[in-house]
Design an enzyme around this catalytic site. Structure first.
Site, PDB file in Angstrom:
ATOM      1  CE1 TYR A 146      66.492  45.650 122.807  1.00 58.98           C
ATOM      2  CE2 TYR A 146      66.437  47.134 124.691  1.00 58.98           C
ATOM      3  CZ  TYR A 146      65.793  46.257 123.834  1.00 58.98           C
ATOM      4  OH  TYR A 146      64.455  45.995 124.003  1.00 58.98           O
ATOM      5  CG  ASP A 241      69.345  54.785 122.287  1.00 61.31           C
ATOM      6  OD1 ASP A 241      68.845  55.432 123.235  1.00 61.31           O
ATOM      7  OD2 ASP A 241      69.043  53.605 122.023  1.00 61.31           O
ATOM      8  CE  LYS A 269      66.856  51.940 129.983  1.00 59.69           C
ATOM      9  NZ  LYS A 269      66.707  50.619 130.464  1.00 59.69           N
TER      10      LYS A 269
HETATM   11  N1  PLP Z   1      67.763  52.412 124.012  1.00 62.08           N
HETATM   12  C1  PLP Z   1      68.602  51.996 124.964  1.00 62.08           C
HETATM   13  C2  PLP Z   1      70.027  52.450 124.931  1.00 62.08           C
HETATM   14  C3  PLP Z   1      68.157  51.143 125.976  1.00 62.08           C
HETATM   15  O1  PLP Z   1      69.012  50.707 126.915  1.00 62.08           O
HETATM   16  C4  PLP Z   1      66.806  50.751 125.981  1.00 62.08           C
HETATM   17  C5  PLP Z   1      66.297  49.847 127.026  1.00 62.08           C
HETATM   18  O2  PLP Z   1      66.987  49.314 127.831  1.00 62.08           O
HETATM   19  C6  PLP Z   1      65.965  51.217 124.973  1.00 62.08           C
HETATM   20  C7  PLP Z   1      66.466  52.051 123.994  1.00 62.08           C
HETATM   21  C8  PLP Z   1      64.519  50.819 124.937  1.00 62.08           C
HETATM   22  O3  PLP Z   1      63.870  51.450 125.991  1.00 62.08           O
HETATM   23  P1  PLP Z   1      62.495  50.854 126.581  1.00 62.08           P
HETATM   24  O4  PLP Z   1      62.867  49.610 127.338  1.00 62.08           O
HETATM   25  O5  PLP Z   1      61.993  51.958 127.456  1.00 62.08           O
HETATM   26  O6  PLP Z   1      61.610  50.594 125.427  1.00 62.08           O
END
Ligand code: PLP
Length: 435
Positions: A146, A241, A269
């Site tokens: 994700y 990511d 995060k």
């Molecule tokens: N990338 C990863 C690996 C994530 O786990 C998340 C959210 O859980 C995101 C991107 C998206 O982040 P946000 O919820 O701050 O938009």
């Protein structure tokens, strides 16, 4: 005695009239595990308290940011001090430079970076940049990873989409997802084959170097190395990511742990210490394509917000000031996983607990979990009752089999003992013997 949830129930009824499913983000709705969400009133250290005054040991950690636990005194103090000085300027300010310096020290691959407000914004911007830089359209991602909810990345996304069995979202034009290729996580052969065929058309390969959104799934040996080698060969941008893993698995994230230097990295995060703050950054020659230096547009009214930046700085400073921060956290997580795992084993409950640094997922399955398909074999219907029984005993795990639990530096051995005791009690229940 069952917990009283009178206030949470009343709030939930009202929330249903305000928000779709009563929540502001899908996984909060407890749909996967049934029942109604708890309304949390406050958090302190390793614990949260709900609107009815019930206390829980929290392994959700706000889905990852709270590596120091709730309301860490230094984070609160420094953030409050920042608020006193003004909440937003829409101009450059000293704090963002200081935070960027810390990020660059920890992530040498991020030669230039931009602060944004969410992980979604970071990955969306990184993808646009990769496309602008390469002049190509196709993005390759891995099933069950994700990367936030921007259109291009909502193909075979894990997390909430996986929980609800909706692999792709309505409202995303087919023309966009057709430009997103997906390959099973950890399938180096499938990845190599697709790169051989499509390599010259691929702008970016984006991956969670340790995947946290189909439950926790670790990269197999050679997988990330193959991504690095093949993207370099075909001139595609490799994006790690690290929205979850950045500052979570090591100060330099998963890239420090695996010794691979991606072209671009996304963070979020932990970076914001519980405030809306994220970043994308990487190779100078790529980042120089971002406006106004280059022609790839990206902007934000609240980007680099001074309050969020102060919380992020305070969080990173607390982490970096403790010599064995990550070792201590990993040891605590190992102890938890071992203790709970022994209870399952003793009671003959098929399980796998994937864990890495301070992240873990309990899968109720007999087989190894290494990708989206093997994660789906886990008995998610067993997870729901387990989750509720643990919650009843004051332990707050993620409300879905396909999410990662987080241990913070605020968790104590006593918390771990209490968690194990709750698991032990749960499995003395007739309905939890699973025979
Ligand atoms: N990338 C990863 C690996 C994530 O786990 C998340 C959210 O859980 C995101 C991107 C998206 O982040 P946000 O919820 O701050 O938009």
């Amino acid at each position: 005695m069952p917990k009283t949830l009178t206030r949470s129930s009343a709030l939930y009824q009202e929330a249903l009239t305000c928000f779709p499913a009563g929540v502001n983000s899908p996984v909060r709705a407890f749909k996967a595990v049934g029942g109604q969400p708890l309304f949390i009133r406050e958090g302190k250290g390793s614990k949260v308290t709900d609107a009815d005054g019930n206390e829980y040991i929290d392994y959700l950690g706000s889905w990852g940011p709270l590596i120091l636990g709730h309301a860490h005194p230094e984070v609160v103090r420094k953030t409050a001090a920042a608020i006193e000085k003004g909440t937003s300027f829409g101009t450059p300010h000293e704090g963002e430079v200081a935070l960027a310096r810390l990020v660059k020290e920890c992530f040498p691959s991020m030669e230039l970076l931009r602060f944004v407000n969410s992980g979604t914004e970071a990955t969306m911007s990184a993808i646009r940049l990769a496309r602008g830089f390469t002049g190509r359209d196709i993005v390759l991602k891995f099933e069950g990873c994700y990367h936030g909810h921007s259109d291009s990345l909502l193909a075979k996304a894990g997390s909430g989409a996986m929980t609800f069995g909706v692999p792709d979202s309505a409202g995303v034009p087919g023309d966009i997802t057709r430009k997103t290729l997906t390959v099973p996580y950890n399938d180096t052969a499938a990845f190599t084959a697709i790169m051989e065929k499509e390599g010259p058309r691929i702008a970016a390969v984006i991956v969670e170097p340790v995947a946290g959104n189909m439950g926790l799934v670790l990269p197999r040996e050679g997988f990330l190395e193959a991504l690095r080698a093949s993207t370099a060969e075909h001139g595609a941008v490799l994006i790690f990511d690290e929205v979850i893993t950045g500052f979570r698995v090591a100060k330099g994230g998963a890239q420090e742990r695996c010794g691979i230097r991606p072209d671009l990295t996304t963070l979020g995060k932990v970076l914001g210490g519980g405030f809306p703050l994220a970043a994308y950054g990487g190779k100078k020659e790529i980042m120089e394509q971002v406006a106004p230096l280059g022609s790839v547009y990206q902007a934000g009214t609240l980007s680099g917000n001074p309050v969020a930046v102060a919380a992020g700085r305070a969080t990173l400073e607390a982490i970096l000031s403790e010599q064995n921060f990550y070792d201590t956290l990993a040891a605590k997580t190992d102890l938890l996983v071992r203790t709970v795992g022994e209870i399952f084993t003793r009671r003959g409950i098929p399980h796998v607990i994937n864990h890495f640094a301070s992240m873990f997922t309990i899968f109720f399955t007999g087989g190894e979990v290494f990708d989206y398909q093997s994660a789906k074999k886990a008995q998610a219907d067993r997870y729901g009752p387990f989750f509720h029984h643990m919650l009843e005993r004051g332990i707050y795990f993620p409300p879905s089999q396909f999410e990662t639990a987080f241990v913070s530096s605020a968790h104590t051995e006593k918390d771990i003992e209490a968690t194990a005791a709750a698991a032990e009690k749960t499995f003395t229940l007739q309905e939890m013997t699973w025979k």
